[in-house]
Write a protein that holds these residues in place. Structure first.
Motif, PDB file in Angstrom:
ATOM      1  N   SER A   1       0.835  -1.255   0.017  1.00 47.47           N
ATOM      2  CA  SER A   1      -0.023   0.137   0.033  1.00 47.47           C
ATOM      3  C   SER A   1       0.849   1.309   0.039  1.00 47.47           C
ATOM      4  O   SER A   1       0.456   2.204  -0.692  1.00 47.47           O
ATOM      5  CB  SER A   1      -0.985  -0.264   1.282  1.00 47.47           C
ATOM      6  OG  SER A   1      -0.092  -0.109   2.482  1.00 47.47           O
TER       7      SER A   1
ATOM      8  N   ALA B   1      -4.470  -4.593   1.201  1.00 45.91           N
ATOM      9  CA  ALA B   1      -3.439  -3.366   0.508  1.00 45.91           C
ATOM     10  C   ALA B   1      -4.138  -2.532  -0.614  1.00 45.91           C
ATOM     11  O   ALA B   1      -4.082  -1.512  -0.297  1.00 45.91           O
ATOM     12  CB  ALA B   1      -2.299  -4.037   0.115  1.00 45.91           C
ATOM     13  N   PHE B   2      -4.740  -3.216  -1.482  1.00 40.35           N
ATOM     14  CA  PHE B   2      -5.662  -2.402  -2.563  1.00 40.35           C
ATOM     15  C   PHE B   2      -6.901  -3.378  -2.710  1.00 40.35           C
ATOM     16  O   PHE B   2      -6.799  -4.527  -2.858  1.00 40.35           O
ATOM     17  CB  PHE B   2      -4.938  -2.428  -3.787  1.00 40.35           C
ATOM     18  CG  PHE B   2      -5.589  -1.757  -4.743  1.00 40.35           C
ATOM     19  CD1 PHE B   2      -5.350  -0.261  -4.947  1.00 40.35           C
ATOM     20  CD2 PHE B   2      -6.404  -2.522  -5.755  1.00 40.35           C
ATOM     21  CE1 PHE B   2      -6.347   0.251  -6.020  1.00 40.35           C
ATOM     22  CE2 PHE B   2      -6.894  -1.564  -6.705  1.00 40.35           C
ATOM     23  CZ  PHE B   2      -6.845  -0.078  -6.718  1.00 40.35           C
TER      24      PHE B   2
END
Length: 201
Positions: A53, A117-118
């Protein structure tokens, strides 16, 4: 792009940007989702999620302006668009709406990357905010704020169970709404600064 240097550091800017990113990332508000993922796939790799991230935020921060120039856009136009996204995110937090839903969980590693993270941490709102902040704050202060938030993200991911017990459902709700109001105010400020509605002395 602003010059990098300690002379550019400003505590008030660092605090403002840190709180802005903290509100957009909303890592505390994401605890229920993270807990749900953890129950399904086991421990989430906090370091991997933080590094990925953080890498996305820094990459977008460093080359975002060049990408805009390539597409024939300018930083102020992007900042105005970003302020609208930030405003919507603030409304989402204050009113309890949900525009961005996490992907279904898969393996432990893939779930650490997507959706943790995404887009849970470094989603479209976070990346847009990083670019928008460049129009109003010094380069170096934003970088410091990013690293502070990455530290908070890592600690939070490592302490999910403890935070869940400490805050409780009502505590998490209060935190979301509080930072939602902050986001709305910051979105208005960025919009006015980049549309000429505010005259700087």
């Amino acid at each position: 792009m602003a010059a990098i240097g300690f002379s550019k550091t400003d505590i008030s800017q660092i605090v403002t940007v840190t709180f802005t990113l903290f509100a957009v990332i909303d890592i505390l508000g994401s605890i229920p989702v993270i807990i749900s993922i953890k129950k399904k796939i086991g421990d989430i790799n906090a370091m991997l999620a933080t590094l990925v991230s953080g890498g996305l935020m820094l990459l977008f921060f460093l080359i975002g302006e060049q990408m805009l120039q390539f597409m024939g856009l300018d930083i102020k136009s992007f900042a105005i668009a970003g302020s609208i996204v930030i405003f919507i995110l603030g409304l989402e937090m204050v009113l309890g709406l949900e525009f961005f839903k996490p992907e279904k969980e898969g393996s432990a590693k893939s779930s650490t990357l997507v959706p943790v993270a995404f887009p849970l941490i470094a989603g479209s709102g976070t990346l847009t905010t990083v670019m928008s902040l460049k129009a109003a704050y010094e380069y170096y202060n934003i970088l410091i704020a990013i690293f502070i938030n990455l530290l908070i993200i890592y600690i939070t991911l490592r302490s999910v169970n403890l935070l869940e017990r400490l805050l409780g459902p009502s505590g998490i709700l209060v935190v979301r709404k509080f930072f939602g109001v902050i986001l709305l105010a910051i979105a208005v400020k960025i919009f006015m600064n980049n549309t000429g509605l505010v005259t700087h002395k």
